[in-house]
Scaffold this active site. Structure first.
Site, PDB file in Angstrom:
ATOM      1  N   LYS A  89       0.813  -1.219   0.000  1.00 43.74           N
ATOM      2  CA  LYS A  89       0.000   0.000   0.000  1.00 43.74           C
ATOM      3  C   LYS A  89       0.847   1.271   0.000  1.00 43.74           C
ATOM      4  CE  LYS A  89      -3.787   0.217   2.605  1.00 43.74           C
ATOM      5  NZ  LYS A  89      -4.563   0.017   3.856  1.00 43.74           N
TER       6      LYS A  89
ATOM      7  N   LYS B 228       1.951  17.461  -7.449  1.00 40.80           N
ATOM      8  CA  LYS B 228       1.308  18.145  -8.586  1.00 40.80           C
ATOM      9  C   LYS B 228       0.578  19.387  -8.086  1.00 40.80           C
ATOM     10  CE  LYS B 228      -2.294  16.543 -11.695  1.00 40.80           C
ATOM     11  NZ  LYS B 228      -3.409  16.685 -10.863  1.00 40.80           N
TER      12      LYS B 228
ATOM     13  N   TYR C 292       7.371  -6.108  -1.932  1.00 43.96           N
ATOM     14  CA  TYR C 292       8.240  -4.928  -1.942  1.00 43.96           C
ATOM     15  C   TYR C 292       8.664  -4.612  -3.380  1.00 43.96           C
ATOM     16  CZ  TYR C 292      12.242  -2.003  -0.499  1.00 43.96           C
ATOM     17  OH  TYR C 292      13.158  -0.989  -0.298  1.00 43.96           O
TER      18      TYR C 292
ATOM     19  N   TYR D 112       3.429  10.302 -14.091  1.00 41.88           N
ATOM     20  CA  TYR D 112       3.169  11.688 -13.663  1.00 41.88           C
ATOM     21  C   TYR D 112       4.140  12.648 -14.345  1.00 41.88           C
ATOM     22  CZ  TYR D 112      -0.553  11.384 -10.211  1.00 41.88           C
ATOM     23  OH  TYR D 112      -1.773  11.252  -9.617  1.00 41.88           O
TER      24      TYR D 112
END
Ligand code: UDP
Length: 333
Positions: free
Chosen positions: A97, A111, A151, A165
């Site tokens: 998570k 952002k 992981y 992004y």
């Protein structure tokens, strides 16, 4: 018009090993530092010396939930994650998570704030590598469903979403592929080889080598690591960069070095090799040398002595805490 100074930085995983050293470095450089940590594997003791400083603030927050920080942020360093095989076996879901949802939240924050973000990736993205030493071009050899998969895959996803992004939103991103790093403030019970061996030496126990000890690692002292990370953040390079020390050693030779360093005359004993334990690991740091003009400076001999001295200097209580941190209750989250 006065030029705005870019000096407000958010560091996630601030109470952890690398995060706390990064907090120190940015405070020293005159930055205003906001440290964030949910304290599952981190410990406030690592940053308690910063409390009371005007340029330091701490948020106790789990970044897998929406992250809100009032005011400007110029830089984000995302270092929140369990980072040792023992830890992510204990909290596999959180590991997945924090690398996925947590990273997504931080990219959203970056952002929103128009901040530059550096993501802590790992040599684990190379898995049990079939190419040696590992260059950034190598795609890796990862077992998605093995014990380390939680992981490795979280970190691989983290790199993908970070690049997305960057490409889609034009966000300023940096990706550090961090190889085995050590130094003061590691947790003695986190299962990693250096604290494991030093803890055994301090308690007068045998040194446990997994497998036959022919597997190799390359250990980077934390000050060198932090310098590399600092330079990467300040560079204009958006693709992954290996940061580590190429000085490779087999685990058996390393165990012998520990016996010499600690002078406790311990025996070396052998235990089974954990599943998917990589056989070889050594960073190719040509890229970091070229674009960051960086390479490690601290030898294993000096770095290990400093690290051992740190653990020897802990009080009984502090040692106990470092050896017994228990976060299994978080497994239900
Ligand atoms: N290891 C060992 N004895 C220990 C702990 C670890 O021989 O008590 C070995 C482990 O099997 C691995 C290497 O040391 O081959 C480095 O392990 P670590 O967990 O520090 O990091 P990794 O690079 O495997 O993520």
């Amino acid at each position: 018009m006065t030029k705005q100074i870019k000096n407000r930085v958010l560091i996630t995983g601030a109470a952890g090993f690398l995060g706390s050293h990064l907090c120190d470095r940015f405070i020293m450089e005159g930055f205003e530092v906001i440290g964030m940590d949910n304290l599952i594997t981190g410990d406030l003791k690592n940053i308690e010396h910063l409390f009371g400083k005007e340029t330091f603030q701490f948020y106790h927050h789990d970044i897998t939930r929406f992250v809100h920080v009032p005011g400007r942020i110029d830089y984000i360093l995302h270092f929140a994650s369990p980072a040792s095989p023992i830890d992510y076996l204990k909290i596999p879901i959180q590991t997945l998570k924090v690398g996925s949802l947590g990273t997504h939240n931080l990219l959203g924050l970056a952002k929103e704030k128009n901040a530059r973000i550096l993501i802590a990736s790992t040599s684990e993205v190379y898995g049990d590598p079939l190419v040696h030493p590992q260059t950034e071009e190598y795609y890796g050899n990862v077992n998605t469903i093995g014990p380390r998969g939680v992981y490795d895959e979280a970190k691989r996803f983290q790199e993908s979403i970070t690049m997305a992004y960057h490409r889609f939103h034009g966000l300023e991103t940096r990706i550090a592929r961090i190889f085995n790093t050590y130094g003061p403030r590691m947790r003695l019970n986190d299962g990693r080889v250096i604290p494991a061996f030093l803890g055994q030496a301090l308690r007068g126990e045998d040194i446990t080598v997994f497998g036959d000890g022919t597997q190799t690692r390359s250990f980077c002292y934390v000050d060198d690591q932090v310098e590399g990370l600092f330079r990467l953040l300040m560079s204009d390079y958006s693709y992954p960069v290996n940061i580590g020390n190429p000085d490779e050693i087999s685990i058996l030779d390393f165990a012998e070095e520990i016996v010499k360093l600690t002078g406790a005359g311990q025996k070396i004993v052998y235990q089974p090799l954990p599943k998917d334990d990589p056989m070889q690991r050594q960073p190719d740091i040509s890229l970091a040398r070229k674009i960051l003009n960086w390479e490690p400076k601290v030898s294993r001999e000096i770095g290990m002595k400093k690290t051992y001295d740190y653990f020897k200097g802990l009080s009984k209580e502090e040692l106990y805490r470092s050896e017994h941190k228990d976060f299994t209750a978080h497994n239900r989250l």
